[in-house]
Design an enzyme around this catalytic site. Structure first.
Site, short mmCIF file in Angstrom:
data_model
loop_
_atom_site.label_atom_id
_atom_site.label_comp_id
_atom_site.label_asym_id
_atom_site.label_seq_id
_atom_site.Cartn_x
_atom_site.Cartn_y
_atom_site.Cartn_z
N THR A 193 -7.87 -5.10 -5.39
CA THR A 193 -8.29 -4.61 -4.22
C THR A 193 -10.29 -4.77 -3.97
O THR A 193 -10.48 -4.34 -4.81
CB THR A 193 -7.10 -3.69 -4.29
OG1 THR A 193 -7.85 -3.11 -2.72
CG2 THR A 193 -8.01 -2.29 -4.32
N ASP A 194 -10.36 -4.53 -3.03
CA ASP A 194 -11.68 -4.79 -2.75
C ASP A 194 -11.76 -2.51 -2.29
O ASP A 194 -12.78 -2.57 -2.60
CB ASP A 194 -11.73 -4.62 -0.84
CG ASP A 194 -11.11 -4.54 0.12
OD1 ASP A 194 -9.26 -4.45 0.00
OD2 ASP A 194 -11.19 -4.32 1.13
N GLN A 210 4.48 -9.22 0.62
CA GLN A 210 3.98 -9.56 0.75
C GLN A 210 3.28 -10.57 0.03
O GLN A 210 3.32 -12.00 0.72
CB GLN A 210 2.80 -8.50 2.03
CG GLN A 210 2.88 -7.73 3.17
CD GLN A 210 1.61 -7.54 3.67
OE1 GLN A 210 1.60 -8.33 4.73
NE2 GLN A 210 1.11 -6.47 3.46
N TYR A 255 -6.12 5.47 -4.43
CA TYR A 255 -5.64 4.23 -4.40
C TYR A 255 -6.63 3.05 -5.21
O TYR A 255 -6.16 2.52 -6.16
CB TYR A 255 -5.40 3.80 -3.04
CG TYR A 255 -5.21 1.84 -2.85
CD1 TYR A 255 -3.51 1.35 -3.57
CD2 TYR A 255 -5.79 1.24 -2.09
CE1 TYR A 255 -3.61 0.54 -3.75
CE2 TYR A 255 -5.55 -0.45 -2.24
CZ TYR A 255 -4.69 -0.77 -3.59
OH TYR A 255 -3.95 -1.96 -2.93
N TYR A 315 1.31 0.04 -6.12
CA TYR A 315 2.35 1.20 -5.02
C TYR A 315 0.28 0.85 -3.98
O TYR A 315 0.04 1.57 -3.78
CB TYR A 315 1.48 2.39 -5.53
CG TYR A 315 1.30 3.67 -4.80
CD1 TYR A 315 3.05 4.32 -4.86
CD2 TYR A 315 1.03 4.23 -4.09
CE1 TYR A 315 3.09 5.31 -4.31
CE2 TYR A 315 1.05 5.42 -2.74
CZ TYR A 315 1.82 5.89 -3.04
OH TYR A 315 2.07 6.96 -2.15
#
Length: 297
Positions: A102-103, A12, A126, A62
């Site tokens: 990431t959060d 993205q 993750y 990932y």
């Protein structure tokens, strides 16, 4: 001529970096896992040397949150070892690394927005793999910028807006989680920030390296996000009819990986130190809806 190396260029954010770089006439060496396996240090060093790269933007990751609970080794291989390899290759070449995180490094139990100084406590594979990737970069490299973001969406990939529009064609009624809070962030805005920082560095401007939070605004929940997606899609004639929405709780929508209930990130630091303001994600949503509308025309 030196170049900008971009990994994960078909994801993205990577897709938006390529598109924006073309608009700005910026030459990038765009690689994806087929061209560059970041789990292999020698591969990275070879590509950096071949292209005389002066900076690396890592958009590779990932990101299959639920599948990561089963594919643990693969998640850590890409998100931890891959990040460490990129940092080591950049250190060896004497160049900086811009990295997306990431959060999900937080457990979501805090009642207020998370600051960069808050202690991470990921609850999913993750999130753990991304956190360990951050830690590896910070241990190896001095010239790094880690950009934590949340709820990334775009016209490409399996983003939340695309999922909602697909489900709208399949169902008359739809329940959406309303007790998870965060901030949608358009991949185009992330790409802009990363390329702005890259341009500043290449022009010789001083960069305050380190860890930053960057998301869209305003904060919302998945139900309200879905509601706005359907309203704007209807206005753009992308939907013949919108489904009847109802709120559901996290407990009523079980997933393999636990999601943080509060994903809101405090973005004061990036504005104070880098002069970067939070974008309104409504504009990003309008942009991707226009892309889809034009593609159907």
């Amino acid at each position: 001529m030196k170049s900008i190396l971009v990994t994960g260029s078909r994801g993205q954010v990577g897709t938006e970096i390529r598109r924006l770089a073309q608009q700005r006439n910026i030459i990038v060496v765009a690689t994806d896992k087929k061209e560059l396996d970041i789990t292999q240090l020698d591969n990275i060093e070879r590509v950096i040397k071949k292209n005389k790269s002066s900076i690396v933007i890592n958009a590779a990751a990932y990101t299959a949150v639920d599948k990561a609970e089963e594919e643990t080794d693969r998640a850590f291989s890409v998100n931890r070892e891959g990040s460490a390899n990129l940092a080591q290759a950049c250190k060896n070449a004497g160049i900086p690394l811009l990295h997306i995180s990431t959060d999900y490094v937080f457990n979501g139990d805090k009642d207020e927005p998370y600051k960069e100084t808050d202690k991470p406590a990921p609850t999913s594979i993750y999130g753990k793999s991304k956190l360990e990737g951050e830690e590896a970069i910070r241990k190896i490299l001095q010239q790094y910028l880690i950009l934590r973001t949340s709820w990334v969406f775009s016209a490409s990939g399996q983003s939340f807006p695309k999922t909602m529009l697909r489900m709208a064609t399949e169902r008359d009624t739809l329940g959406v989680v309303a007790d998870q809070f965060g901030a949608p962030t358009w991949a185009g805005d992330i790409a802009r920030v990363l390329l702005d920082i890259t341009s500043d560095y290449l022009q010789g401007n001083a960069i305050n390296w380190g860890l930053y939070h960057y998301t869209g605004t305003p904060n919302t929940n998945w139900f309200e996000f879905a509601k706005i997606i359907f309203e704007q899609s209807a206005q753009e004639n992308l939907l013949k009819q919108t489904p009847n929405l109802s709120t559901i709780s996290t407990e009523n929508y079980p997933t393999s990986a636990k999601r943080p209930k509060n994903s809101v990130l405090n973005c004061d630091k990036i504005q104070k130190e880098l002069g970067i303001k939070q974008p309104n994600w409504y504009f990003g949503l309008n942009s991707i809806l226009n892309d889809w509308k034009n593609s159907e025309a």
